[in-house]
Design a protein around this motif. Structure first.
Motif, PDB file in Angstrom:
ATOM      1  N   UNK A 135       8.743  -0.919 -10.517  1.00 42.08           N
ATOM      2  CA  UNK A 135       9.361  -2.251 -10.546  1.00 42.08           C
ATOM      3  C   UNK A 135       9.246  -2.921  -9.180  1.00 42.08           C
ATOM      4  N   UNK A 136       9.509  -2.149  -8.118  1.00 42.31           N
ATOM      5  CA  UNK A 136       9.376  -2.686  -6.759  1.00 42.31           C
ATOM      6  C   UNK A 136       7.936  -3.088  -6.484  1.00 42.31           C
ATOM      7  N   UNK A 137       7.000  -2.295  -6.979  1.00 39.84           N
ATOM      8  CA  UNK A 137       5.581  -2.605  -6.784  1.00 39.84           C
ATOM      9  C   UNK A 137       5.208  -3.914  -7.457  1.00 39.84           C
ATOM     10  N   UNK A 138       5.683  -4.108  -8.700  1.00 36.94           N
ATOM     11  CA  UNK A 138       5.384  -5.357  -9.410  1.00 36.94           C
ATOM     12  C   UNK A 138       5.976  -6.557  -8.676  1.00 36.94           C
ATOM     13  N   UNK A 139       7.242  -6.408  -8.247  1.00 41.20           N
ATOM     14  CA  UNK A 139       7.897  -7.521  -7.546  1.00 41.20           C
ATOM     15  C   UNK A 139       7.212  -7.826  -6.224  1.00 41.20           C
TER      16      UNK A 139
ATOM     17  N   UNK B 298       0.834  -1.205   0.000  1.00 41.50           N
ATOM     18  CA  UNK B 298       0.000   0.000   0.000  1.00 41.50           C
ATOM     19  C   UNK B 298       0.870   1.258   0.000  1.00 41.50           C
ATOM     20  N   UNK B 299       1.948   1.233   0.788  1.00 40.73           N
ATOM     21  CA  UNK B 299       2.851   2.391   0.820  1.00 40.73           C
ATOM     22  C   UNK B 299       3.556   2.588  -0.524  1.00 40.73           C
ATOM     23  N   UNK B 300       3.968   1.490  -1.133  1.00 42.40           N
ATOM     24  CA  UNK B 300       4.629   1.600  -2.435  1.00 42.40           C
ATOM     25  C   UNK B 300       3.670   2.154  -3.480  1.00 42.40           C
ATOM     26  N   UNK B 301       2.416   1.675  -3.453  1.00 43.98           N
ATOM     27  CA  UNK B 301       1.418   2.204  -4.398  1.00 43.98           C
ATOM     28  C   UNK B 301       1.254   3.703  -4.206  1.00 43.98           C
ATOM     29  N   UNK B 302       1.202   4.131  -2.947  1.00 37.01           N
ATOM     30  CA  UNK B 302       1.067   5.563  -2.661  1.00 37.01           C
ATOM     31  C   UNK B 302       2.273   6.333  -3.173  1.00 37.01           C
TER      32      UNK B 302
END
Length: 222
Positions: A120-124, A41-45
């Protein structure tokens, strides 16, 4: 620790090692999934913020490029009118906007790189979360099955050899009693048959004696 560092730590986490070290594996696995969901959730934000910042910086660069072009146009006009001082001032303003455009352009590029890293981090992390959920379900099932097997083993241990010997003794006693009952019944049957034959023999003796008595009474008196 930065967001990407925390994500990297989660991505490197070895669930099997965590399960072996945990006092309560199920609770630990649920916590790992929860941590991943929170980080996701934080990465999406952060991805949304990074993209928005990239767009804003790109917009600022475009605006300053437009301002620089406009001041150059004004400088050209001043030159045509023979107003060199005015043209110099316009050129200075154009150069200032060029610098600002270059600065915003550089920031926009950096922000784009950051946004790409976050994407990229979000996908992983999203993929890792899906795998972790499935892995956790499997590990929880294995842990519960191990607990059931352990309880079964303890139950067998509680029953133990003594219980087995007790059951064997009970079975032996039952068999012995059954055999005794069968023998008694057999003896009772035998005794009953003997009694019947004795009764018949007694009847014969009684009849014989009675016949002798009658025969004696039938003789003439002397």
């Amino acid at each position: 620790m930065s967001l990407l560092d925390r994500v990297s730590t989660l991505l490197r986490a070895n669930l099997n090692d965590l399960v072996e070290k945990a006092e309560d594996p199920e609770r630990m696995l649920k916590q790992v999934v929860l941590d991943m969901e929170n980080q996701l959730l934080q990465v999406k934000t952060q991805v949304a913020i990074a993209i928005a910042d990239e767009h804003l910086l790109t917009k600022k660069r475009t605006e300053h490029e437009g301002e620089a072009a406009e001041w150059r146009r004004k400088a050209e006009l001043a030159v045509q009118k023979g107003m060199d001082d005015l043209a110099r001032g316009a050129i200075e303003r154009a150069l200032s906007h060029d610098q600002l455009a270059a600065g915003f352009g550089s920031q926009a590029e950096d922000q784009k790189h950051e946004a790409d890293n976050l994407r990229q981090a979000l996908r992983k992390l999203d993929q890792k979360l899906s795998e972790t959920r499935a892995h956790c379900e499997m590990l929880v099932a294995e842990h519960r099955r191990a607990k059931v097997v352990g309880r079964a083993a303890k139950a067998r241990q509680a029953a133990g050899p003594d219980q087995d010997h007790t059951m064997d003794r009970m079975k032996s006693k039952v068999r012995t009693e059954a055999a005794g009952n069968a023998a008694t019944a057999e003896i009772m049957v035998s005794e009953s048959l003997e009694d019947k034959f004795k009764a018949l023999e007694n009847e014969d003796k009684v009849e014989l004696l009675l016949a002798e008595m009658k025969s004696r009474h039938a003789l003439p008196r002397g």
